[in-house]
Design an enzyme around this catalytic site. Structure first.
Site, PDB file in Angstrom:
ATOM      1  N   TYR A 242      45.038  44.918  77.004  1.00 49.44           N
ATOM      2  CA  TYR A 242      44.910  45.657  75.757  1.00 49.44           C
ATOM      3  C   TYR A 242      45.210  47.118  76.070  1.00 49.44           C
ATOM      4  CZ  TYR A 242      42.403  41.856  73.336  1.00 49.44           C
ATOM      5  OH  TYR A 242      42.048  40.672  72.742  1.00 49.44           O
ATOM      6  N   ASP A 271      48.631  42.133  68.811  1.00 51.77           N
ATOM      7  CA  ASP A 271      48.179  41.753  67.466  1.00 51.77           C
ATOM      8  C   ASP A 271      46.725  42.127  67.216  1.00 51.77           C
ATOM      9  OD1 ASP A 271      46.995  39.933  69.176  1.00 51.77           O
ATOM     10  OD2 ASP A 271      47.251  38.224  67.824  1.00 51.77           O
ATOM     11  N   HIS A 365      46.086  35.022  67.846  1.00 51.52           N
ATOM     12  CA  HIS A 365      44.755  35.345  68.361  1.00 51.52           C
ATOM     13  C   HIS A 365      43.743  34.254  67.991  1.00 51.52           C
ATOM     14  CE1 HIS A 365      43.564  39.236  70.310  1.00 51.52           C
ATOM     15  NE2 HIS A 365      42.374  38.647  70.287  1.00 51.52           N
TER      16      HIS A 365
END
Length: 513
Positions: A242, A271, A365
């Site tokens: 991330y 996302d 996700h």
């Protein structure tokens, strides 16, 4: 690290914000400087100021976090056991009973588990309420989470018979690394919530079954702990990243990751601009002692609830851009494969290829961020409809890629994979590898053996399906072996929307008024 013995009475005197010590596993730490800077807030730290925090810490945290996360001078010594009193040993009055943090049912024997659904049922009945809520929850009305799997039930095989399928091979490669079959473990956070070994057990299981684990940026254990286990030193891993709002934090983390020779690729999640409203997770208050070892984030309950994903994901950069991804591609180095994860349109797949990435993961996700986002199988079919050359010419097993005429580009996919037949359908449609996330977390309740058993189940189902479809190797897989007619009408065949042109004309007319 000093070994001076410190009396309990001395430790108890350091119980203020401006002078805060805690004890973990008999070691005394001064966390005065660390607590105020904690991204998740200092509340849980001050809760244990001047006290023993071992039990709260040990239920979730990797043992190395505090040692690696604090400067050496923060270690003050060890507890003088001769000074321990009855009062010191008593739990905090507000602490939850020990039983409440444990599993609420006895798990059945592992040999009674025969499919991935069984693992899910066991986890639902044996994990803590918060663990189950965190693992199983998804955004809003769970439409995307459920559709991820349901669409696979609407794809049918087109088997060919009498193909001499006694001898088959499922061996293939993923980003240049040989694997036993086209399955990888998707990045999934906080596996230690369900078993003390957490991601350590997953890594060892992946080694014994020769599949690749993608380590979550939000794993319970630091990547170094996972990949440095003696059992896995020669086994490849992928690290899921991330991007932090504070780019220097991302740069520092990547420098650590690249120092491990068996982390062979970087997977950047794209996302997560905003955490989804995972209502089941929000309804159960978070344990504020949980920490992300690679970001040093902790959850802090608020008026919205106690969702781990939201509370621990505040560091993620919502301004992530293709320009940054392109820069990061060069920064990481072209000798290390880089992928984007969370791609939900064929346009972004093409963009990833055009800027020089080595692949992408079609993923939403697990339906955890944007409800009613498209199931990944629809995106895979959209690539066929709009950019067929990506699957035809850039697949690593394609003749042109093998001949060096085109850049190999690996399309991975995850979300809703519950059967080996699901994996084979994806491979026939051009996926290089297929990821499993939640099922692995559920299986981790049994430790390493549980994850190994889950992988064995998927592989057995995959092999049975290959034989009955008439396939003897991964290279033989192709779209001619599946019938997607029942969902083809849902696939985007062009850029934009059919009404886009008329809408644009209307806006233009209004602007002239």
């Amino acid at each position: 690290m000093g070994e001076s013995k410190i009396a309990v009475s001395e430790i108890q005197s350091h119980n203020k914000e401006e002078d805060c010590w805690i004890v973990v596993d008999g070691q005394v730490w001064d966390i005065t400087q660390f607590a105020p800077e904690h991204p998740g807030g200092p509340a849980i730290i001050y809760k244990y100021a001047g006290r023993d925090a071992t039990e709260a810490y040990g239920e979730i945290h990797a043992p190395s976090i505090i040692k690696n996360g604090l400067p050496e001078n923060a270690h003050k010594g060890t507890v003088d056991e001769a000074t321990i009193t009855k009062k010191w040993s008593e739990p905090l009055p507000s602490a939850a009973p020990k039983a409440a943090s444990k599993s609420v049912a006895v798990k059945p024997p592992l040999d009674g588990i025969i499919n991935s659904h069984d693992f899910e049922l066991v986890a639902k009945n044996s994990a803590t309420a918060k663990t189950w809520a965190f693992y199983s929850s998804a955004s809003n009305d769970l439409i995307t989470r459920d559709a991820n799997n349901l669409l696979y039930n609407r794809i049918f095989f087109r088997p060919r018979t009498m193909r001499k399928v006694m001898d088959i091979t499922t061996k293939t490669t993923l980003l240049g690394k040989p694997v036993s079959f086209p399955l990888f473990v998707s990045p999934a956070a906080m596996a230690r919530l369900i078993h003390p070994d957490g991601e350590l057990a997953i890594g060892r299981a992946c080694k014994t079954r020769n599949v690749i684990q993608s380590i979550s940026n939000n794993a319970s254990y630091g990547a170094a702990d996972i990949v440095s286990q003696s059992e896995v030193l020669d086994h490849p891993f992928i690290f899921q990243l991330y991007v932090d709002k504070r780019k220097e934090k991302t740069n520092a983390l990547l420098a650590q990751i690249k120092s491990h020779k068996n982390i062979s690729a970087i997977m950047v999640t794209v996302d997560a601009a905003a955490a989804g409203k995972r209502e089941a997770d929000e309804r159960v208050k978070a344990d504020e002692s949980i920490e992300n070892p690679m970001q040093k984030n902790k959850p802090k309950n608020d008026s919205k609830g106690g969702g781990y994903g939201r509370l621990m994901g505040s560091f993620i950069d919502p301004n992530l851009s293709w320009a940054y991804i392109s820069w990061l591609r060069g920064e990481i180095g072209y000798d290390m494969p880089m992928l984007t994860k969370g791609v939900m349109s064929a346009d972004d797949v093409k963009m990833a290829l055009d800027i020089g990435l080595d692949g992408c993961v079609l993923s939403n996700h697990g339906g955890r961020n944007l409800d009613t986002s498209p199931p990944p199988i629809l995106v895979l079919l959209e690539i066929h409809a709009r950019f067929p050359e990506i699957v035809r010419d850039h697949h690593p097993q394609s003749a042109s890629a093998k001949a060096g005429l085109t850049k190999p580009f690996s399309i991975l996919i995850d979300g809703g994979i519950r059967r080996g037949t699901d994996i084979l359908k994806c491979v026939c449609l051009g996926a290089v590898s297929v990821g499993i996330g939640r099922p692995v977390l559920y299986a981790t309740g049994y430790g390493q053996e549980g994850v190994e058993h889950l992988i064995d189940i998927y592989r057995d189902e995959f092999e049975v399906a290959m034989r009955n479809v008439g396939l003897t190797s991964i290279e033989q897989c192709g779209p001619e072996y599946v019938n997607t007619g029942d969902i083809d009408h849902m696939v985007c065949k062009s850029t934009g929307h059919p009404y886009a042109a008329s809408w644009s004309a209307q806006v233009t007319r209004q602007s002239k008024l």
